[in-house]
Motif scaffolding. Structure first.
Motif, PDB file in Angstrom:
ATOM      1  N   VAL A   1       0.848  -1.197   0.000  1.00 39.57           N
ATOM      2  CA  VAL A   1       0.000   0.000   0.000  1.00 39.57           C
ATOM      3  C   VAL A   1       0.876   1.237   0.000  1.00 39.57           C
ATOM      4  N   LYS A   2       0.266   2.383  -0.343  1.00 43.51           N
ATOM      5  CA  LYS A   2       1.057   3.596  -0.535  1.00 43.51           C
ATOM      6  C   LYS A   2       1.223   4.412   0.732  1.00 43.51           C
ATOM      7  N   THR A   3       0.162   4.505   1.537  1.00 48.17           N
ATOM      8  CA  THR A   3       0.228   5.432   2.666  1.00 48.17           C
ATOM      9  C   THR A   3       0.195   4.704   3.999  1.00 48.17           C
ATOM     10  N   GLU A   4       0.623   5.433   5.034  1.00 43.22           N
ATOM     11  CA  GLU A   4       0.599   4.905   6.386  1.00 43.22           C
ATOM     12  C   GLU A   4      -0.831   4.585   6.824  1.00 43.22           C
ATOM     13  N   ASP A   5      -1.762   5.470   6.443  1.00 44.41           N
ATOM     14  CA  ASP A   5      -3.156   5.241   6.825  1.00 44.41           C
ATOM     15  C   ASP A   5      -3.662   3.919   6.262  1.00 44.41           C
ATOM     16  N   GLU A   6      -3.335   3.692   4.990  1.00 44.46           N
ATOM     17  CA  GLU A   6      -3.775   2.432   4.387  1.00 44.46           C
ATOM     18  C   GLU A   6      -3.118   1.241   5.076  1.00 44.46           C
ATOM     19  N   ALA A   7      -1.840   1.412   5.414  1.00 44.98           N
ATOM     20  CA  ALA A   7      -1.139   0.314   6.080  1.00 44.98           C
ATOM     21  C   ALA A   7      -1.839  -0.016   7.383  1.00 44.98           C
ATOM     22  N   LEU A   8      -2.157   1.022   8.156  1.00 49.02           N
ATOM     23  CA  LEU A   8      -2.820   0.793   9.439  1.00 49.02           C
ATOM     24  C   LEU A   8      -4.161   0.100   9.219  1.00 49.02           C
ATOM     25  N   GLU A   9      -4.914   0.562   8.213  1.00 39.46           N
ATOM     26  CA  GLU A   9      -6.232  -0.049   7.988  1.00 39.46           C
ATOM     27  C   GLU A   9      -6.097  -1.532   7.652  1.00 39.46           C
ATOM     28  N   HIS A  10      -5.141  -1.862   6.803  1.00 42.34           N
ATOM     29  CA  HIS A  10      -4.952  -3.272   6.431  1.00 42.34           C
ATOM     30  C   HIS A  10      -4.556  -4.125   7.632  1.00 42.34           C
ATOM     31  N   ILE A  11      -3.642  -3.582   8.420  1.00 43.72           N
ATOM     32  CA  ILE A  11      -3.133  -4.353   9.559  1.00 43.72           C
ATOM     33  C   ILE A  11      -4.241  -4.600  10.570  1.00 43.72           C
ATOM     34  N   VAL A  12      -4.970  -3.533  10.877  1.00 44.93           N
ATOM     35  CA  VAL A  12      -6.050  -3.665  11.849  1.00 44.93           C
ATOM     36  C   VAL A  12      -7.096  -4.652  11.321  1.00 44.93           C
ATOM     37  N   ALA A  13      -7.410  -4.557  10.032  1.00 42.33           N
ATOM     38  CA  ALA A  13      -8.461  -5.412   9.465  1.00 42.33           C
ATOM     39  C   ALA A  13      -8.049  -6.881   9.524  1.00 42.33           C
ATOM     40  N   VAL A  14      -6.799  -7.171   9.206  1.00 42.21           N
ATOM     41  CA  VAL A  14      -6.407  -8.579   9.186  1.00 42.21           C
ATOM     42  C   VAL A  14      -6.401  -9.132  10.619  1.00 42.21           C
ATOM     43  N   VAL A  15      -6.010  -8.299  11.577  1.00 40.78           N
ATOM     44  CA  VAL A  15      -6.035  -8.759  12.965  1.00 40.78           C
ATOM     45  C   VAL A  15      -7.482  -8.968  13.427  1.00 40.78           C
ATOM     46  N   GLN A  16      -8.381  -8.084  13.021  1.00 38.42           N
ATOM     47  CA  GLN A  16      -9.781  -8.237  13.430  1.00 38.42           C
ATOM     48  C   GLN A  16     -10.390  -9.507  12.814  1.00 38.42           C
ATOM     49  N   MET A  17     -10.037  -9.777  11.548  1.00 34.12           N
ATOM     50  CA  MET A  17     -10.537 -10.991  10.910  1.00 34.12           C
ATOM     51  C   MET A  17     -10.090 -12.208  11.722  1.00 34.12           C
ATOM     52  N   TYR A  18      -8.827 -12.168  12.127  1.00 33.46           N
ATOM     53  CA  TYR A  18      -8.283 -13.243  12.956  1.00 33.46           C
ATOM     54  C   TYR A  18      -8.983 -13.288  14.314  1.00 33.46           C
ATOM     55  N   ARG A  19      -9.236 -12.139  14.893  1.00 33.99           N
ATOM     56  CA  ARG A  19      -9.938 -12.117  16.184  1.00 33.99           C
ATOM     57  C   ARG A  19     -11.298 -12.790  16.064  1.00 33.99           C
ATOM     58  N   GLU A  20     -11.969 -12.603  14.923  1.00 40.15           N
ATOM     59  CA  GLU A  20     -13.319 -13.133  14.781  1.00 40.15           C
ATOM     60  C   GLU A  20     -13.335 -14.613  14.413  1.00 40.15           C
ATOM     61  N   GLN A  21     -12.230 -15.102  13.826  1.00 37.46           N
ATOM     62  CA  GLN A  21     -12.267 -16.467  13.307  1.00 37.46           C
ATOM     63  C   GLN A  21     -11.305 -17.431  13.976  1.00 37.46           C
ATOM     64  N   GLY A  22     -10.277 -16.907  14.612  1.00 31.37           N
ATOM     65  CA  GLY A  22      -9.232 -17.779  15.144  1.00 31.37           C
ATOM     66  C   GLY A  22      -9.740 -18.669  16.258  1.00 31.37           C
ATOM     67  N   HIS A  23      -9.145 -19.841  16.377  1.00 32.12           N
ATOM     68  CA  HIS A  23      -9.428 -20.691  17.526  1.00 32.12           C
ATOM     69  C   HIS A  23      -8.569 -20.209  18.683  1.00 32.12           C
ATOM     70  N   TYR A  24      -9.072 -20.348  19.895  1.00 37.57           N
ATOM     71  CA  TYR A  24      -8.295 -19.918  21.045  1.00 37.57           C
ATOM     72  C   TYR A  24      -6.939 -20.625  21.033  1.00 37.57           C
ATOM     73  N   LEU A  25      -5.873 -19.889  21.273  1.00 39.59           N
ATOM     74  CA  LEU A  25      -4.488 -20.352  21.292  1.00 39.59           C
ATOM     75  C   LEU A  25      -3.916 -20.674  19.905  1.00 39.59           C
ATOM     76  N   GLU A  26      -4.636 -20.319  18.869  1.00 37.96           N
ATOM     77  CA  GLU A  26      -4.140 -20.565  17.509  1.00 37.96           C
ATOM     78  C   GLU A  26      -3.484 -19.279  17.007  1.00 37.96           C
ATOM     79  N   ARG A  27      -2.174 -19.320  16.769  1.00 39.56           N
ATOM     80  CA  ARG A  27      -1.487 -18.124  16.284  1.00 39.56           C
ATOM     81  C   ARG A  27      -1.932 -17.804  14.863  1.00 39.56           C
ATOM     82  N   ILE A  28      -1.643 -16.565  14.457  1.00 36.75           N
ATOM     83  CA  ILE A  28      -2.104 -16.111  13.138  1.00 36.75           C
ATOM     84  C   ILE A  28      -1.637 -17.046  12.023  1.00 36.75           C
ATOM     85  N   TYR A  29      -0.408 -17.536  12.115  1.00 40.08           N
ATOM     86  CA  TYR A  29       0.083 -18.344  10.986  1.00 40.08           C
ATOM     87  C   TYR A  29      -0.695 -19.645  10.853  1.00 40.08           C
ATOM     88  N   LYS A  30      -1.179 -20.171  11.978  1.00 41.19           N
ATOM     89  CA  LYS A  30      -1.944 -21.421  11.889  1.00 41.19           C
ATOM     90  C   LYS A  30      -3.352 -21.146  11.391  1.00 41.19           C
TER      91      LYS A  30
END
Ligand code: SRM
Ligand SMILES: Cc1cc2nc3c(=O)[nH]c(=O)nc-3n(C[C@H](O)[C@H](O)[C@H](O)COP(=O)(O)OP(=O)(O)OC[C@H]3O[C@@H](n4cnc5c(N)ncnc54)[C@H](O)[C@@H]3O)c2cc1C
Ligand code: SF4
Ligand code: FES
Lengths: 817, 115
Positions: free
Chosen positions: A724-753
């Motif tokens: 991405v080009k800007t810091e704002d976009e970077a932050l949005e992407h990072i937050v979004a991917v973490v939130q997706m993981y928060r909503e779908q991850g199994h407890y104790l399952e790291r992001i890579y798993k």
């Protein structure tokens, strides 16, 4: 020798099934070409509702992928709507100019949703519910929030309303009649159903006659006005009031058409070389709107195309409502008549309602609400026209009550005859399933689905199929294809997460009660997991259950091997100052802290602190501006940075600044397992961003975002999420991917798993390609931070959880003697 | 000896211990962990896991069991015996609640005091 050419117009569920029969029984008979108005392969239309509700995604519901067409040498024209059939030349031509010659032609155009001719029906935001585009439009609208008005209280309308609600919209359901599903339910049962929908927060308006759809001033839907003048604001309107067979093409071709395309028992239209199949068909005066009859037709047609002489003689249909948490089954015919009687069983407390319609001692209709296990048994009696006078008194109680003591569920399935239908969608009977299990040595549900199709469509008979597997395989059947969460339940993490959402479960006892936990209070494995799922799903409503947290998260420090604790304050992005360092030095001296260490996460650890001293240590650190570093949390840990453009001769961006910004934005959030990040200022990557849960590598043109790395128990380089080009976009992407993981991850399952489990491409698709979804994830994260971003240390310095840090009593020697 | 004529020592109010939680009572010899279950039963065990000395008072309480915070051994609160595959036990101190007060058996505490 060239093969005869078979051309199919429409690539829906019916022809999909027909081709399976054809390829199974008479492979290599035809050269097959398919024209599909939809720009894609074949998918399971029934499962659009779970896609809408978020319980499944498009990839899950594909029935025939690209490789299937390749494997069977089928030419599929996607996005090619046939506009002309030339019966003389025996060709079809599509709107986008493709022509194909046929020897045999199958018209399988399905049906079109009926649009009520209301003023305003052409406004932007008036939707129907038929295909994936419709679902995508609804999901898109749901992301923007607001209110959806669904018109129609039948199966489709109910599924649409429930799905949109689960996607977070306010929903009003309008139904013309006094009760929901009035064709299947009597008023009392309709009432139960309406109450259930209201309980889910859906407004249900009955006897509601829509009058017009109002413009919001920009050509979009703004509101719906009813005949009685009531005005309901609406951001979208979904019309789900019925379907009409799609016959325009057949009509233009000069085939005989009534309500649908008229076919004989051999599925032939008025032209001997043209067949019709599916919802567009009218057979003996009946048009069907459910898949089971269409599959019967498909089987007949496949045989006839291959030179056989099969006849279709009509079907009786059964259906289930596919709204998670609502059990509703209905089969047959419910019209009242002097020659008909009814048996009704109500148990209001348990929310159960059962109704059988009998004619001449035979079941002609059955409705089950709240408890549907006996559905297939009633349906079997109905189809066989079995005389039920002998068991009339106990009939309504179900199969288990016929003769002797109630049976356990597998015994009920064991008692079914071999020709009893188990899977209504695919017309698979019990004998076929048990035989296939034995013959092919199947041991998994997926295997049974692949070989028999049983439970492969709408999935509501999955329980029955599993019982059959149990019965056939005995102990060899291990349903633990899904790993149960722990010894207290059979359910896996995914099921539990899904059911928490769909059943609206909001406390740990509620989850254990509703999902039938087998232990009284859970265990040390499931309680922390449930606590996290509830925190993540209901950030504003759920009160964290302190006693379900591991000691570190209760004491907000890390327990050490000798029972003392370590304290790690945040040093945003690894930056510190002389004041901070001085404060740490003072605390270390004052409390005689035995060890001070620089951690692998660019901050300072003080080890060996007595538990009683923790609040006082935090009080002093707090005065210097420190907050908890959450070094103990299943939450955001560290964001490592390098010096970047601030100092480094190679730096391309302000990596330190971005790291600090990310950490300040995201600290305090709980996640399924710990989350560690890093930002490096150039590809030399001094912050080691490419082995983190989420990392950023700055480059001249912007920010390369990485995810799914690991450097602990496993070592794995990250995957690139996108540039991405800007810091704002970077932050949005990072937050979004973490939130997706928060909503779908199994407890104790790291992001890579987690990412490996759901697929890296799926993550990119949702986070990078789909701006709407990304924004929605971002917003949900920001919302939950309102409740999470509180420094736990200062809370405890102010007296919270005092008991945690003090002994209950000190007993002197005398008292104990 | 029968339970009726034991000496009991009051160590605090039941409400001072969180449900599904524990508090520590310090004695000269060492710490006793006093547990309160979800249905308000109380139990007391030595606060030292026989595995590697983990403080059981810091574990998660579930049913009438506690899981050690260091390596997840699980102990039965009533008997002090390790559950499942692990072998070991912790000394139990008799405990009861009367009038909202938690009482521990004095002679057990004294025994705890004698190494
Ligand atoms: C203090 C620290 C070591 C140090 O002295 O540098 C440390 C200490 C512990 N690590 Fe770590 N890890 C520390 C950085 C790391 C890193 C490096 C990093 O963060 O850059 C890694 C590899 C990166 C990663 O996480 O993938 C790391 C991978 C682990 C793992 C393996 C995780 C995995 O899923 O692969 C564990 C075990 C676990 O979490 O189950 C672990 C667990 C632990 C625990 C919490 C063990 C425990 O359960 O008691 C240690 C607690 C010590 C304490 O009380 O402070 N620690 N640990 C580091 C604290 C960083 C911080 O500032 O918060
Ligand atoms: C949301 C939803 C939920 C449902 N749930 C259930 C359920 O639980 N149980 C059940 O039994 N049934 C259910 N149904 C009904 C079931 O999906 C249909 O009965 C079935 O899909 C009809 O199959 P078909 O092949 O006749 O038509 P379709 O599956 O509709 O396929 C027709 C295809 O032909 C294409 N087409 C049309 N005209 C042309 C042309 N001129 N040229 C090229 N292509 C053309 C269309 O784009 C479409 O892709 C549900 C339907 C929906 C929409
Ligand atoms: S590597 Fe981490 S977990 Fe292992 S001893 Fe060191 S700090 Fe502890
Ligand atoms: S110290 Fe208790 S389990 Fe290891």
């Amino acid at each position: 020798m060239t093969k005869p050419k078979l051309v199919i117009v429409g690539n829906g569920m019916a022809p999909g099934r027909m081709l399976e029969f054809l390829f199974d029984n008479s492979p290599d008979t035809f050269d097959v070409t398919i024209f599909n108005a939809e720009p894609r392969v074949n998918y399971n239309r029934l499962m659009l509702s779970p896609v809408l509700s978020g319980e499944k995604c498009y990839d899950d519901i594909i029935t025939h992928g690209n490789d299937w067409y390749a494997q069977h040498n089928v030419t599929l024209h996607k996005g090619a709507k046939v506009s002309m059939i030339d019966r003389a030349a025996k060709t079809v031509t599509s709107e986008n100019g493709l022509t194909a010659a046929y020897d045999k032609l199958v018209v399988a155009t399905g049906s079109n949703p009926f649009i009520i001719p209301l003023p305003g029906k052409e406004l932007d935001g008036v939707l129907t519910y038929r295909d994936l585009e419709d679902v995508e439009k609804m999901l898109d609208a749901a992301q923007r929030g607001g209110r959806a008005v669904v018109i129609g209280g039948g199966l489709l309308g109910l599924e649409a309303a429930a799905g949109l609600k689960m996607q977070g919209m306010d929903v009003t359901l309008l139904h013309l009649m006094p009760t929901l599903m009035e064709r299947q339910l009597d008023p009392a049962a309709g009432h139960l159903l309406a109450e259930e929908f209201k309980r889910r927060g859906i407004d249900v308006l009955l006897k509601a006659n829509s009058h017009e759809i109002l413009d919001d001033g920009t050509g979009r839907v703004g509101a719906v006005r009813l005949d009685d003048g009531t005005k309901i604001t609406a951001n979208i309107v979904v019309m789900a009031v019925g379907i009409r067979p799609a016959t325009t093409l057949a009509q233009a071709t000069g085939l005989e058409v009534n309500r649908g395309i008229v076919v004989g028992d051999d599925m032939r239209t008025s032209d001997p070389d043209i067949f019709a199949l599916g919802e567009c068909v009218e057979h003996r005066g009946t048009c069907y709107g459910l898949v089971a009859p269409l599959y019967d037709m498909a089987e007949v047609l496949a045989d006839n195309l291959a030179g056989g002489h099969s006849a279709y003689t009509g079907s009786i249909t059964a259906t289930k409502l596919k709204v998670t948490g609502v059990d509703l089954y209905s089969a047959g015919d419910f019209a009242e008549g002097d020659d008909r009687e009814e048996i009704v069983l109500r148990d209001a407390a348990a929310g159960v309602y059962k109704r059988l319609v009998l004619k001449e001692d035979r079941i002609v209709g059955a409705v089950l609400y709240g408890e549907t296990a006996d559905g297939p048994w009633f349906f079997d009696l109905l189809k066989k026209r079995a005389d039920v006078s002998e068991m009339r008194d106990t009939l309504i109680f179900g199969q288990a009550y016929q003769g002797g003591a109630p049976l356990d569920p597998t015994a009920a399935v064991a008692a079914l005859p071999d020709d009893a239908e188990i899977c209504g969608c695919n017309g698979v009977c019990k004998g076929k399933i048990t035989k296939t299990i034995t013959e092919k040595g199947l041991t998994s549900l997926d295997g049974v689905r692949a070989h028999t199709k049983a439970s492969a469509s709408c999935g509501t008979c999955t329980g029955l199929v599993e019982q059959l597997m149990q019965l056939t395989l005995g102990d060899a059947y291990n349903p633990a294809a899904v790993q149960p969460m722990c010894g207290c339940t059979q359910l896996g993490h995914d099921d539990v997460r899904r059911l928490i959402k769909s059943k609206g479960l909001k406390t740990i006892p509620d989850v254990m009660q509703q999902l039938e936990w087998s232990s009284s209070g859970g265990c040390a494995k499931c309680r922390p997991a449930l606590n996290y799922y509830l925190v993540s799903d209901w950030p504003d409503e759920y009160a964290d259950d302190y006693q379900s947290r591991f000691i570190n998260e209760r004491a907000h420090a890390n327990i050490q091997k000798d029972g003392t604790y370590s304290v790690v304050p945040r040093m945003w992005g690894g930056m510190t100052s002389s004041t901070e360092l001085r404060a740490i030095a003072d605390v270390v001296d004052k409390f005689e802290i035995p060890a001070v260490k620089v951690t692998g996460g660019q901050r300072i650890d003080m080890l060996g602190i007595r538990k009683e001293d923790l609040p006082a240590v935090w009080a002093d650190l707090g005065k210097a501006g420190f907050v908890s570093g959450h070094a103990y949390a299943k939450g955001l840990r560290t964001v490592k940075t390098c010096v970047g453009t601030n100092w480094c001769r190679f730096g391309t961006q302000d990596s330190t600044g971005l790291g600090v910004r990310i950490e300040k934005f995201m600290w305090g959030s709980w996640t399924p397992a710990k989350v560690k990040m890093a930002v490096s200022g150039c590809p030399r990557n001094c912050a080691e961003a490419t082995c983190k849960d989420v990392g950023v590598v700055c480059v001249d043109g912007g920010f390369e975002i990485h995810f799914a790395g690991a450097a602990g128990l496993d070592i794995k380089g990250t995957e690139v999420l996108g540039l991405v080009k800007t810091e704002d976009e970077a932050l949005e992407h990072i937050v979004a991917v973490v939130q997706m993981y928060r909503e779908q991850g199994h407890y104790l399952e790291r992001i890579y798993k987690w990412a490996r489990r759901i697929g890296y491409d799926e993550v990119r698709r949702q986070i990078v390609d789909d701006a709407g979804r990304r924004a929605a994830y971002f917003d949900r994260f920001v919302f939950s931070q309102k409740f999470a971003q509180v420094d736990p240390w200062s809370e405890r310095v102010s007296g919270k959880d005092k008991h945690e840090f003090n002994p209950l009593a000190i007993v002197s020697a005398e008292a104990a003697e | 000896m029968n339970a009726e004529n034991r000496n009991w020592v009051a160590v605090g109010a039941l409400d001072d211990i969180p449900r599904q939680g524990a508090r520590v009572v310090k004695t000269l010899a060492g710490c006793i962990a006093v547990f309160r279950t979800a249905d308000d039963e109380v139990y007391a065990l030595d606060d030292r896991c026989p595995h590697k000395g983990g403080p059981l008072s810091q574990g998660i309480v579930h049913g009438a069991s506690v899981t050690c915070p260091l390596h997840n051994w699980v102990f039965d609160l009533a008997t002090g015996l390790a559950r499942g595959a692990d072998e070991g036990s912790v000394a139990v101190t008799a405990a009861k609640v009367e009038g909202g007060q938690v009482l521990l058996a004095a002679d057990d505490l004294a025994r705890a005091a004698r190494p």
